[in-house]
Design a protein around this motif. Structure first.
Motif, mmCIF file in Angstrom:
data_model
loop_
_atom_site.group_PDB
_atom_site.id
_atom_site.type_symbol
_atom_site.label_atom_id
_atom_site.label_comp_id
_atom_site.label_asym_id
_atom_site.label_seq_id
_atom_site.Cartn_x
_atom_site.Cartn_y
_atom_site.Cartn_z
ATOM 1 N N ASN A 84 25.043 65.185 19.269
ATOM 2 C CA ASN A 84 23.658 65.653 19.355
ATOM 3 C C ASN A 84 23.325 66.220 20.737
ATOM 4 O OD1 ASN A 84 23.187 64.846 16.699
ATOM 5 N ND2 ASN A 84 22.453 62.822 17.300
ATOM 6 N N SER A 85 23.840 65.571 21.787
ATOM 7 C CA SER A 85 23.515 66.024 23.147
ATOM 8 C C SER A 85 24.109 67.398 23.447
ATOM 9 C CB SER A 85 24.004 65.010 24.184
ATOM 10 O OG SER A 85 25.410 64.911 24.173
ATOM 11 N N VAL A 86 25.276 67.697 22.863
ATOM 12 C CA VAL A 86 25.877 69.021 23.055
ATOM 13 C C VAL A 86 25.133 70.065 22.229
ATOM 14 C CG1 VAL A 86 27.933 70.433 22.651
ATOM 15 C CG2 VAL A 86 28.160 68.176 23.687
ATOM 16 N N LEU A 87 24.770 69.707 20.997
ATOM 17 C CA LEU A 87 24.097 70.657 20.116
ATOM 18 C C LEU A 87 22.695 71.020 20.603
ATOM 19 C CD1 LEU A 87 25.149 69.375 16.562
ATOM 20 C CD2 LEU A 87 26.039 71.339 17.818
ATOM 21 N N ASN A 88 21.960 70.024 21.168
ATOM 22 C CA ASN A 88 20.595 70.326 21.619
ATOM 23 C C ASN A 88 20.499 70.636 23.111
ATOM 24 O OD1 ASN A 88 20.558 67.823 23.010
ATOM 25 N ND2 ASN A 88 19.657 66.762 21.261
ATOM 26 N N GLY A 89 21.640 70.563 23.814
ATOM 27 C CA GLY A 89 21.654 70.956 25.220
ATOM 28 C C GLY A 89 21.276 69.863 26.205
ATOM 29 N N SER A 90 20.914 68.672 25.719
ATOM 30 C CA SER A 90 20.499 67.608 26.639
ATOM 31 C C SER A 90 21.644 67.063 27.472
ATOM 32 C CB SER A 90 19.854 66.455 25.849
ATOM 33 O OG SER A 90 20.783 65.881 24.950
ATOM 34 N N ILE A 91 22.875 67.426 27.124
ATOM 35 C CA ILE A 91 24.014 66.970 27.911
ATOM 36 C C ILE A 91 23.970 67.535 29.331
ATOM 37 C CG2 ILE A 91 25.602 68.843 27.292
ATOM 38 C CD1 ILE A 91 27.797 66.684 27.081
ATOM 39 N N SER A 92 23.268 68.638 29.500
ATOM 40 C CA SER A 92 23.143 69.237 30.837
ATOM 41 C C SER A 92 22.445 68.275 31.794
ATOM 42 C CB SER A 92 22.371 70.553 30.757
ATOM 43 O OG SER A 92 21.068 70.350 30.220
ATOM 44 N N VAL A 168 33.527 67.498 20.047
ATOM 45 C CA VAL A 168 32.406 68.400 19.789
ATOM 46 C C VAL A 168 32.443 69.596 20.726
ATOM 47 C CG1 VAL A 168 30.792 67.247 21.353
ATOM 48 C CG2 VAL A 168 29.913 68.481 19.366
ATOM 49 N N ILE A 169 33.060 69.437 21.888
ATOM 50 C CA ILE A 169 33.174 70.532 22.849
ATOM 51 C C ILE A 169 33.984 71.680 22.262
ATOM 52 C CG2 ILE A 169 34.057 71.169 25.138
ATOM 53 C CD1 ILE A 169 33.568 68.249 25.974
ATOM 54 N N TRP A 170 34.983 71.342 21.450
ATOM 55 C CA TRP A 170 35.829 72.375 20.843
ATOM 56 C C TRP A 170 35.350 72.768 19.442
ATOM 57 C CZ3 TRP A 170 37.791 68.598 24.026
ATOM 58 C CH2 TRP A 170 38.524 69.037 25.136
ATOM 59 N N PHE A 171 34.916 71.760 18.662
ATOM 60 C CA PHE A 171 34.542 72.041 17.276
ATOM 61 C C PHE A 171 33.062 72.400 17.104
ATOM 62 C CE2 PHE A 171 38.148 68.981 16.618
ATOM 63 C CZ PHE A 171 39.025 69.922 16.128
ATOM 64 N N ARG A 172 32.267 72.166 18.172
ATOM 65 C CA ARG A 172 30.821 72.425 18.151
ATOM 66 C C ARG A 172 30.044 71.472 17.231
ATOM 67 N NH1 ARG A 172 31.698 74.195 22.609
ATOM 68 N NH2 ARG A 172 32.684 76.205 22.801
ATOM 69 N N ASN A 173 30.751 70.736 16.393
ATOM 70 C CA ASN A 173 30.090 69.733 15.552
ATOM 71 C C ASN A 173 31.161 68.754 15.073
ATOM 72 O OD1 ASN A 173 28.678 68.249 13.559
ATOM 73 N ND2 ASN A 173 27.318 69.985 13.201
ATOM 74 N N SER A 174 31.017 67.476 15.437
ATOM 75 C CA SER A 174 32.031 66.474 15.097
ATOM 76 C C SER A 174 31.585 65.587 13.936
ATOM 77 C CB SER A 174 32.345 65.603 16.318
ATOM 78 O OG SER A 174 31.181 64.917 16.760
ATOM 79 N N PHE A 175 30.660 66.087 13.124
ATOM 80 C CA PHE A 175 30.135 65.289 12.017
ATOM 81 C C PHE A 175 31.242 64.858 11.056
ATOM 82 C CE2 PHE A 175 28.376 65.034 7.689
ATOM 83 C CZ PHE A 175 27.464 64.013 7.866
ATOM 84 N N VAL A 252 40.916 64.188 28.407
ATOM 85 C CA VAL A 252 40.193 65.060 27.463
ATOM 86 C C VAL A 252 38.865 65.512 28.053
ATOM 87 C CG1 VAL A 252 39.016 65.109 25.224
ATOM 88 C CG2 VAL A 252 41.306 64.150 25.401
ATOM 89 N N TRP A 253 38.155 64.602 28.734
ATOM 90 C CA TRP A 253 36.849 64.953 29.277
ATOM 91 C C TRP A 253 36.976 65.960 30.420
ATOM 92 C CZ3 TRP A 253 32.321 65.360 27.577
ATOM 93 C CH2 TRP A 253 31.224 65.485 28.432
ATOM 94 N N ARG A 254 38.022 65.830 31.236
ATOM 95 C CA ARG A 254 38.234 66.806 32.317
ATOM 96 C C ARG A 254 38.521 68.188 31.751
ATOM 97 N NH1 ARG A 254 42.039 63.462 36.651
ATOM 98 N NH2 ARG A 254 40.354 62.182 37.534
ATOM 99 N N CYS A 255 39.320 68.240 30.698
ATOM 100 C CA CYS A 255 39.596 69.526 30.048
ATOM 101 C C CYS A 255 38.339 70.068 29.370
ATOM 102 C CB CYS A 255 40.712 69.365 29.012
ATOM 103 S SG CYS A 255 42.314 68.922 29.692
ATOM 104 N N GLY A 256 37.582 69.175 28.754
ATOM 105 C CA GLY A 256 36.403 69.592 28.004
ATOM 106 C C GLY A 256 35.283 70.121 28.880
ATOM 107 N N ARG A 257 35.131 69.560 30.073
ATOM 108 C CA ARG A 257 34.050 70.007 30.956
ATOM 109 C C ARG A 257 34.224 71.466 31.361
ATOM 110 N NH1 ARG A 257 31.711 65.867 35.346
ATOM 111 N NH2 ARG A 257 30.424 67.727 35.615
#
Length: 265
Positions: A84-92, A168-175, A252-257
Motif C-alpha cells: 500500500n505504501s508503494v502504491l499510494n506514495g507514502s513510502i517517500s 512490490v518494487i518490481w511487480f508494482r503489486n504484491s497482492f 533485496v532492499w538495497r537493490c530495490g531502493r
C-alpha cells in the motif's frame, strides 16, 4: 530507540482503542475459531481412539490453544503495508525516517501485536482454557522456552513477509504473493495440521522452509515439555533463519531502493 518504540506503542494503542467494538467482535471470533479447532480434533479422535501417531487428544487441545496464541502474536501485515505504501506514495515519507524503514515497520508491527495480544488473543485463549478445563502438565521451564521461541518466531515471520513484500518494487503489486504465502503459511506452519501428522515427504519439504519455526516448533516445546538441551537445535535453526532472512532482506532492499518508483507522487 526504546523511547520511539514506546511512543509508537502509545499511538497505536490510542488508534486501535477507537474501534473497541471491532476488537470485541474480533475476540469473540478468535475464541470461536479456537473452539472450532478443538471440536474438530475431538471429532477426529472420537473414531480413532485416544492415541494417534503417539499424540493423545489432550495434547492436541493444548496444541490448538497454544498455537492460537502463537499465531496471534506472530501475525504481521507488513506485506500489505509495503504494498500500500508503494502504491499510494507514502513510502517517500517512510524513507526519510531516521530509524530506517525496516525498523520502523517492525516496531509498528510489534505495537499492533501488543494491542491485539492484550485485547484479542489473551482473552480468547484464557476463555478456551476455562471452557475446556485442560489437564495440562506444563513445566515453568518449558513455558519460558516456548515464549522465547515464539519471540524468535515473531522476527522470522516479520523478515519473511518484509522480504516478499519488497517484491512490490518490481511487480508494482504484491497482492498475489500475499495469497500464495497465506497458503504456504497455513500448510507448513502447523496452524491447521501439526507436522506430527505429515507424511514423510511433506515433512521433509517443510524442513527446507522457515514456517515450522514460526509456530509448530515453539508450540511443540510446550506440548512435549522439552528440556533446554532438546530445545537448543530448535533455537539454533530459528537463529539460522533469522540470519538468512536478515541478509536476504538487506540485499533485496538495497537493490530495490535503486529501482523504486513511487506511483503516488
Amino acid at each position: 530507540m526504546m523511547r520511539l518504540c514506546a511512543k509508537m506503542l502509545t499511538i497505536s494503542w490510542k488508534e486501535k482503542s477507537i474501534y473497541r467494538f471491532d476488537y470485541f467482535i474480533g475476540t469473540i471470533f478468535a475464541f470461536l475459531y479456537l473452539v472450532l479447532k478443538v471440536y474438530l480434533w475431538r471429532g477426529l479422535y472420537g473414531g480413532s481412539g485416544e492415541n494417534v501417531n503417539g499424540v493423545v487428544l489432550n495434547d492436541m487441545i493444548v496444541y490448538s490453544i497454544a498455537a492460537g496464541f502463537a499465531e496471534g502474536v506472530t501475525k504481521t501485515s507488513v506485506m500489505n503495508d509495503l504494498n500500500n505504501s508503494v502504491l499510494n506514495g507514502s513510502i517517500s515519507v517512510h524513507l526519510l525516517l531516521p530509524v530506517g524503514l525496516k525498523k520502523y515497520m517492525f516496531m509498528q508491527s510489534v505495537s499492533r501485536n501488543v494491542f491485539q495480544t492484550v485485547y484479542r488473543v489473551v482473552p480468547s485463549v484464557l476463555a478456551a482454557v476455562l471452557v475446556f478445563d485442560l489437564q495440562a502438565d506444563i513445566r515453568p521451564g518449558s513455558l519460558g522456552l516456548y515464549l522465547c521461541s515464539v519471540g524468535m518466531g515473531i522476527l522470522i515471520n516479520f523478515l519473511y513477509h518484509f522480504l516478499f513484500g519488497s517484491s512490490v518494487i518490481w511487480f508494482r503489486n504484491s497482492f498475489f504473493l500475499n495469497n500464495f504465502n497465506s497458503v504456504l503459511w497455513n500448510l507448513f506452519s502447523g496452524a491447521l495440521i501439526p507436522l506430527w501428522f505429515f507424511p514423510e515427504k511433506l515433512r521433509a519439504l517443510s524442513e527446507l522452509l522457515p514456517f515450522q519455526y514460526i509456530l509448530f516448533e515453539p508450540v511443540a516445546i510446550l506440548v512435549e515439555g522439552k528440556s533446554p538441551l532438546e530445545v537448543m537445535p530448535v533455537l539454533g535453526m530459528q537463529l539460522f533463519w533469522i540470519c538468512v532472512l536478515s541478509g536476504a532482506v538487506t540485499f533485496v532492499w538495497r537493490c530495490g531502493r535503486r529501482k523504486l518508483m513511487i506511483q503516488g507522487g
